[in-house]
Motif scaffolding. Sequence first.
Motif, PDB file in Angstrom:
ATOM      1  N   ALA A 491       0.866  -1.188   0.000  1.00  0.00           N
ATOM      2  CA  ALA A 491       0.000   0.000   0.000  1.00  0.00           C
ATOM      3  C   ALA A 491       0.898   1.231   0.000  1.00  0.00           C
ATOM      4  O   ALA A 491       1.838   1.326   0.801  1.00  0.00           O
ATOM      5  CB  ALA A 491      -0.917   0.004   1.225  1.00  0.00           C
ATOM      6  N   THR A 492       0.604   2.175  -0.904  1.00  0.00           N
ATOM      7  CA  THR A 492       1.420   3.388  -1.021  1.00  0.00           C
ATOM      8  C   THR A 492       0.506   4.604  -1.091  1.00  0.00           C
ATOM      9  O   THR A 492      -0.151   4.831  -2.113  1.00  0.00           O
ATOM     10  CB  THR A 492       2.309   3.345  -2.271  1.00  0.00           C
ATOM     11  N   PRO A 493       0.465   5.371  -0.019  1.00  0.00           N
ATOM     12  CA  PRO A 493      -0.247   6.654  -0.114  1.00  0.00           C
ATOM     13  C   PRO A 493       0.675   7.719  -0.707  1.00  0.00           C
ATOM     14  O   PRO A 493       1.852   7.819  -0.344  1.00  0.00           O
ATOM     15  CB  PRO A 493      -0.584   6.961   1.347  1.00  0.00           C
ATOM     16  N   TYR A 494       0.136   8.510  -1.626  1.00  0.00           N
ATOM     17  CA  TYR A 494       0.832   9.662  -2.187  1.00  0.00           C
ATOM     18  C   TYR A 494       0.025  10.903  -1.791  1.00  0.00           C
ATOM     19  O   TYR A 494      -0.740  11.453  -2.578  1.00  0.00           O
ATOM     20  CB  TYR A 494       0.922   9.568  -3.712  1.00  0.00           C
ATOM     21  N   PRO A 495       0.159  11.373  -0.548  1.00  0.00           N
ATOM     22  CA  PRO A 495      -0.707  12.459  -0.057  1.00  0.00           C
ATOM     23  C   PRO A 495      -0.303  13.822  -0.632  1.00  0.00           C
ATOM     24  O   PRO A 495       0.880  14.089  -0.895  1.00  0.00           O
ATOM     25  CB  PRO A 495      -0.510  12.409   1.451  1.00  0.00           C
ATOM     26  N   GLY A 496      -1.303  14.661  -0.788  1.00  0.00           N
ATOM     27  CA  GLY A 496      -1.046  16.006  -1.305  1.00  0.00           C
ATOM     28  C   GLY A 496      -0.189  16.840  -0.376  1.00  0.00           C
ATOM     29  O   GLY A 496       0.603  17.678  -0.838  1.00  0.00           O
ATOM     30  N   PHE A 497      -0.296  16.619   0.941  1.00  0.00           N
ATOM     31  CA  PHE A 497       0.478  17.460   1.862  1.00  0.00           C
ATOM     32  C   PHE A 497       1.972  17.182   1.791  1.00  0.00           C
ATOM     33  O   PHE A 497       2.787  17.957   2.304  1.00  0.00           O
ATOM     34  CB  PHE A 497      -0.039  17.309   3.299  1.00  0.00           C
ATOM     35  N   LEU A 498       2.377  16.065   1.163  1.00  0.00           N
ATOM     36  CA  LEU A 498       3.800  15.817   0.931  1.00  0.00           C
ATOM     37  C   LEU A 498       4.276  16.365  -0.404  1.00  0.00           C
ATOM     38  O   LEU A 498       5.448  16.257  -0.740  1.00  0.00           O
ATOM     39  CB  LEU A 498       4.087  14.314   0.997  1.00  0.00           C
ATOM     40  N   GLY A 499       3.357  16.939  -1.175  1.00  0.00           N
ATOM     41  CA  GLY A 499       3.719  17.524  -2.455  1.00  0.00           C
ATOM     42  C   GLY A 499       3.274  16.725  -3.654  1.00  0.00           C
ATOM     43  O   GLY A 499       3.627  17.072  -4.789  1.00  0.00           O
ATOM     44  N   SER A 500       2.505  15.634  -3.445  1.00  0.00           N
ATOM     45  CA  SER A 500       2.055  14.819  -4.569  1.00  0.00           C
ATOM     46  C   SER A 500       0.974  15.534  -5.360  1.00  0.00           C
ATOM     47  O   SER A 500       0.078  16.173  -4.800  1.00  0.00           O
ATOM     48  CB  SER A 500       1.510  13.476  -4.068  1.00  0.00           C
ATOM     49  N   ASP A 501       1.049  15.424  -6.659  1.00  0.00           N
ATOM     50  CA  ASP A 501       0.042  15.985  -7.544  1.00  0.00           C
ATOM     51  C   ASP A 501      -0.074  15.071  -8.767  1.00  0.00           C
ATOM     52  O   ASP A 501       0.849  15.030  -9.585  1.00  0.00           O
ATOM     53  CB  ASP A 501       0.423  17.394  -7.986  1.00  0.00           C
ATOM     54  N   PRO A 502      -1.142  14.251  -8.853  1.00  0.00           N
ATOM     55  CA  PRO A 502      -2.316  14.226  -7.980  1.00  0.00           C
ATOM     56  C   PRO A 502      -2.072  13.405  -6.707  1.00  0.00           C
ATOM     57  O   PRO A 502      -1.117  12.630  -6.631  1.00  0.00           O
ATOM     58  CB  PRO A 502      -3.354  13.541  -8.870  1.00  0.00           C
ATOM     59  N   GLY A 503      -2.960  13.583  -5.736  1.00  0.00           N
ATOM     60  CA  GLY A 503      -2.909  12.772  -4.529  1.00  0.00           C
ATOM     61  C   GLY A 503      -3.578  11.424  -4.790  1.00  0.00           C
ATOM     62  O   GLY A 503      -4.713  11.357  -5.250  1.00  0.00           O
ATOM     63  N   LEU A 504      -2.853  10.343  -4.493  1.00  0.00           N
ATOM     64  CA  LEU A 504      -3.347   9.005  -4.809  1.00  0.00           C
ATOM     65  C   LEU A 504      -3.134   8.051  -3.642  1.00  0.00           C
ATOM     66  O   LEU A 504      -2.318   8.312  -2.738  1.00  0.00           O
ATOM     67  CB  LEU A 504      -2.607   8.428  -6.028  1.00  0.00           C
ATOM     68  N   PHE A 505      -3.861   6.930  -3.700  1.00  0.00           N
ATOM     69  CA  PHE A 505      -3.597   5.797  -2.804  1.00  0.00           C
ATOM     70  C   PHE A 505      -3.601   4.545  -3.667  1.00  0.00           C
ATOM     71  O   PHE A 505      -4.603   4.229  -4.324  1.00  0.00           O
ATOM     72  CB  PHE A 505      -4.653   5.684  -1.709  1.00  0.00           C
ATOM     73  N   LEU A 506      -2.471   3.852  -3.703  1.00  0.00           N
ATOM     74  CA  LEU A 506      -2.308   2.691  -4.571  1.00  0.00           C
ATOM     75  C   LEU A 506      -2.101   1.453  -3.712  1.00  0.00           C
ATOM     76  O   LEU A 506      -1.252   1.441  -2.799  1.00  0.00           O
ATOM     77  CB  LEU A 506      -1.123   2.892  -5.509  1.00  0.00           C
TER      78      LEU A 506
END
Length: 663
Positions: A491-506
């Motif tokens: 499981a890999t969260p790519y949260p927006g508050f870390l700078g991800s664009d777009p914010g995803l959860f894979l």
Amino acid sequence: MLGRGRTAHRIGRHGRPGALALGACLVTGLLAPSPARAFDLFGLFGGEEAPPAPRPDAVAYAVRIQGVADGDLLPALQDASTLYRLRAEPPPDGEGLLRRAEADAVRLVDALWGYGYYAGTVAFRIEDVLLGGDGAARAAVRAAEAARNRRLAAVRIIVEQGPLYRLRGVAVRDAAGRPLPLPPRLTRVAEEEPARSATVLAREARIVDHLRGEGHPFAKVVRREPVVDHAARTLDVTITVDPGPFATLGAVTVRGTRDLDPAVVRSFIYAEPGDPYSPEALAGIRRSVSRIEALGGVRVREGQALDPDGGLPVFVDVTERAPNLLGVSARYSTVDGPGVRGYWANRNLFGGGESLRIDADLSYLGLGTDYYARRRKLAGIETNGLGGRLAATFVKPALFGSRTDLVAGAFVGREVQQSYLSDAAGGTLGLRHRFSDTVSVQGGVEGQVGSARDALGRVDYRLVGLPVSVAYDSTDSLLDPTRGIRLTASATPYPGFLGSDPGLFLARAQGSTYLALDDEANTILAARLGFGSISGAGLAEIPASLRFFAGGGGSIRGYAYRTVGPIGPFQLPIGGRSLLEGSLEARIKLTDTIGLVPFVDAGTAFASSLPDFDEPIRYAAGLGLRYYTGIGPIRVDLAVPLNPDKALKQPPVALYISIGQAF
């Protein structure tokens, strides 16, 4: 031979009957049943050695064994017979020929008994003289001498094999004569089981293996007492076993390291002093230590005696291999075009088992043979077909002597697929902790930037994620498992508050299981199930290189690579936000090296973040051929799509060739 007048005859360790029985059990069980032959490739023509020519300095002879109806018995008699084995080396005189026949009388009866023919008899004729008594012996010598340098002396071994006896009962006792408690499967006898020495020896081996598995490393068979019942034509055997002391694992000593830190080897040994002893525990040590890339050989030995605490010392002897590795390969696919790959690796970079590997890959998607080329051009995906990837991977095992490894990687590349183009660069840094040889968890940080273009448009993205994964593997082989389970989940969260664009959860998960249907693992059922999901953004906002596609050799065989799933504009596959697929195989060994594998695959990708089955499940079936080698099976699979999308051009059949099983 056994006396025919007695109803039952005990075969003890002392005296003539006992000597014969033990000889049969031990000798014929070890003899290889292969008759002597002349040059005959694979024994296909059944040719035997040409008989020797008559000569003045020796009594050359020809020997024939008669009366044998059991095809398995004849090779055993030939191997046991001095007359047969040494027929190309004739004795110097008739007396020597007689001695060979007399010696064979005992050996051949042993062979008959070893194959369960306890009422069998053997007789010998030299020329026309039937051996038996001093007068016949002298006449046989004269007849043999008369043939010297004129012709081959005729020697016949006349066998009356008699009825095949069956094994009626097996009793197991300890050294004090008490019944030894064992699982019934070790002493149960089939109704028509032949009373052969190989059968008894195999049971003894299974009994000793069982006791060793129960923590008795020095278990051994002390003696066997067979009793033949001629009236019933049966054999009963009492086996006396000394289990020896119960043991735990003692100290584990690592030996043979030269440039590699021994602490790295110890970190891959999960057994601890005081754990119960078993051969499986020792096999587990060898298996886990063999995973260290810097090692070329691993041997695990048991000590000869227990330590004062009742532990059995264990010695792990290792050999290191050359640290540097260089390789190159080329490939060609009618779907993906040509490609070339090269790599360099060092398996012990700083002496702590560190591995550094650099991979370079170059590919070309041939536009002239690419079915999707025109559709990509209509969608505005311009490419010259060239793709490539440069990647580096670094692993530092056993940080500070622990079971935690440092894992790092970086890559840059262009991916050119049938339905999209992606340029990306990224890296990962993580820690992997090995709880045991079967279970590990990993966590870290991941970053990636790139641009992807497909039929839905262009997506420029920046991702910073926190990947977490768990792996469980209880299988017995990496390339050809016959038992156990494999599970991986991440499981890999790519949260927006870390700078991800777009914010995803894979999230991804895959499991496979393997079940042998027989003791020799000649027939294995294998099943696989895979799942994937992406949430947090719409399909068009997710880079095409991260979406889920099905189809291809590691997915649904029979369908073109990464073409199964949602179809977008210009009839181009666009991938999905979820995936569900599975496979079922029956792996059937026909010989030690050849096997057949009928299989069924099914699955697809879905536009939704969880499978909603709006997309039809695609099915495929096929037949595979396996050629088993020392490093793993060579796989050849022929697959047919059963319900392809008629709007897409699918080949009617697909062929896959690789090393290792499909999963």
